[in-house]
Design a protein around this motif. Structure first.
Motif, PDB file in Angstrom:
ATOM      1  N   TRP A 108       0.781  -1.251   0.075  1.00 33.15           N
ATOM      2  CA  TRP A 108       0.022   0.022   0.031  1.00 33.15           C
ATOM      3  C   TRP A 108       0.810   1.289  -0.103  1.00 33.15           C
ATOM      4  O   TRP A 108       0.370   2.351  -0.487  1.00 33.15           O
ATOM      5  N   ARG A 109       1.931   1.088   0.632  1.00 33.64           N
ATOM      6  CA  ARG A 109       2.944   2.258   0.427  1.00 33.64           C
ATOM      7  C   ARG A 109       4.009   2.582  -0.536  1.00 33.64           C
ATOM      8  O   ARG A 109       4.684   3.231  -0.976  1.00 33.64           O
ATOM      9  N   SER A 110       3.713   1.425  -1.598  1.00 35.54           N
ATOM     10  CA  SER A 110       4.488   1.226  -2.735  1.00 35.54           C
ATOM     11  C   SER A 110       5.924   1.052  -2.623  1.00 35.54           C
ATOM     12  O   SER A 110       6.762   1.729  -3.166  1.00 35.54           O
ATOM     13  N   HIS A 111       6.057   0.218  -1.542  1.00 31.79           N
ATOM     14  CA  HIS A 111       7.671   0.056  -1.056  1.00 31.79           C
ATOM     15  C   HIS A 111       8.180  -1.092  -2.100  1.00 31.79           C
ATOM     16  O   HIS A 111       7.153  -1.790  -2.646  1.00 31.79           O
ATOM     17  N   SER A 112       9.312  -1.461  -2.113  1.00 35.04           N
ATOM     18  CA  SER A 112       9.902  -2.415  -2.909  1.00 35.04           C
ATOM     19  C   SER A 112       9.815  -3.969  -2.328  1.00 35.04           C
ATOM     20  O   SER A 112       9.835  -4.276  -1.235  1.00 35.04           O
ATOM     21  N   TYR A 113       9.435  -4.984  -3.445  1.00 33.55           N
ATOM     22  CA  TYR A 113       9.423  -6.317  -2.808  1.00 33.55           C
ATOM     23  C   TYR A 113       9.817  -7.186  -4.203  1.00 33.55           C
ATOM     24  O   TYR A 113       9.611  -6.784  -5.236  1.00 33.55           O
ATOM     25  N   VAL A 114      10.412  -8.552  -3.654  1.00 37.59           N
ATOM     26  CA  VAL A 114      10.694  -9.258  -4.588  1.00 37.59           C
ATOM     27  C   VAL A 114       9.679 -10.391  -4.421  1.00 37.59           C
ATOM     28  O   VAL A 114       9.397 -10.937  -3.555  1.00 37.59           O
ATOM     29  N   GLY A 115       8.961 -10.936  -5.515  1.00 34.16           N
ATOM     30  CA  GLY A 115       8.272 -12.059  -5.551  1.00 34.16           C
ATOM     31  C   GLY A 115       9.106 -13.339  -6.051  1.00 34.16           C
ATOM     32  O   GLY A 115       9.641 -13.243  -7.183  1.00 34.16           O
ATOM     33  N   LEU A 116       8.870 -14.578  -5.594  1.00 36.25           N
ATOM     34  CA  LEU A 116       9.234 -15.717  -5.903  1.00 36.25           C
ATOM     35  C   LEU A 116       7.844 -16.778  -6.357  1.00 36.25           C
ATOM     36  O   LEU A 116       6.884 -16.908  -5.433  1.00 36.25           O
ATOM     37  N   GLY A 117       8.204 -17.541  -7.295  1.00 34.09           N
ATOM     38  CA  GLY A 117       7.088 -18.584  -7.621  1.00 34.09           C
ATOM     39  C   GLY A 117       6.249 -18.067  -8.776  1.00 34.09           C
ATOM     40  O   GLY A 117       6.345 -17.191  -9.394  1.00 34.09           O
ATOM     41  N   ALA A 118       5.376 -19.191  -9.261  1.00 29.42           N
ATOM     42  CA  ALA A 118       4.302 -18.990 -10.375  1.00 29.42           C
ATOM     43  C   ALA A 118       3.588 -17.685 -10.198  1.00 29.42           C
ATOM     44  O   ALA A 118       2.745 -17.563  -9.223  1.00 29.42           O
ATOM     45  N   GLY A 119       3.664 -16.907 -11.128  1.00 30.67           N
ATOM     46  CA  GLY A 119       2.690 -15.649 -11.175  1.00 30.67           C
ATOM     47  C   GLY A 119       3.260 -14.459 -10.299  1.00 30.67           C
ATOM     48  O   GLY A 119       2.501 -13.653 -10.220  1.00 30.67           O
ATOM     49  N   ALA A 120       4.191 -14.699  -9.449  1.00 36.95           N
ATOM     50  CA  ALA A 120       4.484 -13.635  -8.593  1.00 36.95           C
ATOM     51  C   ALA A 120       4.942 -12.414  -9.356  1.00 36.95           C
ATOM     52  O   ALA A 120       5.566 -12.419 -10.404  1.00 36.95           O
TER      53      ALA A 120
ATOM     54  N   LEU B 100      -4.210   5.663  -0.957  1.00 35.82           N
ATOM     55  CA  LEU B 100      -5.573   6.194  -0.569  1.00 35.82           C
ATOM     56  C   LEU B 100      -6.339   5.135   0.282  1.00 35.82           C
ATOM     57  O   LEU B 100      -7.307   5.574   0.973  1.00 35.82           O
ATOM     58  N   ARG B 101      -6.032   3.731   0.147  1.00 36.72           N
ATOM     59  CA  ARG B 101      -6.766   2.864   0.884  1.00 36.72           C
ATOM     60  C   ARG B 101      -6.395   3.005   2.301  1.00 36.72           C
ATOM     61  O   ARG B 101      -7.090   2.110   2.949  1.00 36.72           O
ATOM     62  N   LEU B 102      -5.329   3.591   2.588  1.00 36.89           N
ATOM     63  CA  LEU B 102      -4.947   3.869   4.293  1.00 36.89           C
ATOM     64  C   LEU B 102      -5.614   5.026   4.869  1.00 36.89           C
ATOM     65  O   LEU B 102      -5.301   6.114   4.541  1.00 36.89           O
ATOM     66  N   PRO B 103      -6.753   4.980   5.461  1.00 40.71           N
ATOM     67  CA  PRO B 103      -7.488   5.986   5.830  1.00 40.71           C
ATOM     68  C   PRO B 103      -6.803   6.890   6.821  1.00 40.71           C
ATOM     69  O   PRO B 103      -6.947   8.188   6.845  1.00 40.71           O
TER      70      PRO B 103
END
Ligand code: SF4
Length: 390
Positions: free
Chosen positions: A250-262, A311-314
């Motif tokens: 939600w804060r648009s910080h960085s992440y790495v995704g592993l696995g199918a479709g990640a 904006l999802r974080l009120p």
């Protein structure tokens, strides 16, 4: 940087589900775990992630041996046991025993997220869920007995024609079960799901939208009264128990995704892996990575996405100064008149943070109208400054 690991198999496919998940019919889970670890060696070596989320799918479907192999392997490669402030495992009641809970805790899991969805047999059956209410309550107990300080339950509201009393009873039972986090989602009709096909064929009428809105508002109130603050549209937590990993999204910080479709998001690039587990497996075995698409969003697109998530974080909203650093666009200038008008109507407001940074957030009124707000900010005129900057 955070780390997400996708496990795509489930005992069966739920009717409403549009996630990248597949009924397990004997596919080789061991090979899948090894592929994820191989991918981790390519893209997550010594990552030292701040948060980790093992999601799916149903990762609790892994046998104790494979869960052990996955978590020990990830710990060796990424170092998460030393760096992560929160490590979540998603689990479903039919595959989450006290023994598995205990093993997960020993292997560094700090938070369990349980797919409860409903405590009514007729509702679970209609969704094609494979667990029953008793298993759901046992799974909640197992997480407590093993001593998980952090436990989330997922629930779905707006089952068509349901006696509202049943929803309120389920909600109160789950809130009082010892969890410290609740995700409550409205039943949605996503393209391509079995539920949507039934709905389109006139065999599953959707709940009346006014009733859905009343359930949403009542749920927020009930959570608040039970000491669960609403910190995102569908998420409620006791003090200090907000999901740190989801806050990264939600804060648009960085992440790495592993696995199918990640999905991954780092260094200005959005990356998506091949969604089919078979394709993912074959490609990882050949090349060590299984990227389907890598895109660098334009500054305008990125700014819109940052607003859409934040904006999802009120209470928090969007840090406009950080957004400007990422996109080199000032949101107030970029969105111009539509944004001014939303501020004038008091659907949005501007605030100053403790470091003098500017925040844009939805007001109490605006929070109930987020879709409308985003529609107004979405540039649709090719001559608008927003469209030109894209
Ligand atoms: S268990 Fe979860 S991921 Fe699996 S099919 Fe059902 S909703 Fe989808």
């Amino acid at each position: 940087m955070s780390l997400y690991v996708h496990f795509p198999y489930c005992q069966s496919k739920c009717r409403y589900c549009d996630f990248n998940s597949y009924a397990w019919t004997g596919q080789n889970m061991e090979a899948y775990v090894d592929a994820v670890l191989q991918e981790a060696r390519s893209v997550a070596k010594e990552l030292l992630p701040q948060t980790v989320f093992i999601g799916g799918g149903t990762p609790s479907l892994l046998s104790p041996q494979l869960l052990d192999r996955l978590l020990r392997g990830l710990a060796d490669i990424s170092g998460f046991v030393h760096s992560s402030k929160e490590t979540t495992l998603e689990a479903n009641p039919e595959s989450f025993s006290r023994e598995k809970a205990s093993l997960a805790k020993d292997l560094g899991i700090t938070r369990i997220s349980l797919g409860i969805q409903s405590l009514r047999q007729e509702v679970l059956q209609a969704y094609d869920r494979v667990h029953d209410p008793e298993q759901a309550l046992k799974a909640l107990d197992a997480a407590q007995e093993v001593g998980f300080a952090h436990c989330n339950a997922d629930l779905i509201f707006a089952f068509p024609g349901q006696n509202p009393e049943h929803w309120w009873q389920d909600l109160h039972t789950v809130l009082a079960s010892g969890i410290d986090h609740l995700s409550a989602y409205e039943l949605s009709y996503e393209p391509g799901t079995a539920l949507t096909r039934l709905n389109q064929a006139g065999r599953w009428p959707a709940e009346n939208p006014d009733h859905c809105q009343a359930l949403f508002e009542g749920t927020r109130q009930a959570c608040h009264q039970a000491g669960f603050g609403g910190y995102e549209v569908s998420n409620f937590a006791k003090s200090g128990a907000a999901c740190l990993h989801n806050l990264v999204y939600w804060r648009s910080h960085s992440y790495v995704g592993l696995g199918a479709g990640a999905h991954s998001w780092y260094q200005g690039n959005r990356v998506q892996n091949l969604p089919s587990p078979e394709d993912y497996l074959a490609t990882i075995q050949n090349r060590g990575q299984a990227i389907q698409e890598k895109q660098r969003p334009s500054p305008g697109t990125l700014l819109f996405e940052i607003l859409m998530m934040g904006l999802r974080l009120p209470h928090e909203g969007v840090n406009l100064d950080r957004a400007e650093k990422l996109t080199e666009l000032d949101a107030l200038e970029y969105f111009g008149d539509p944004l001014s008008s939303l501020l004038d109507r008091k659907w949005l407001c501007l605030e100053t943070g403790s470091q003098k940074e500017r925040y844009l957030r939805a007001t109490e009124t605006g929070f109930l109208l987020l879709d409308e707000i985003l529609l107004q900010l979405l540039p649709d005129d090719s001559n608008s400054p927003a469209r030109k900057a894209q």
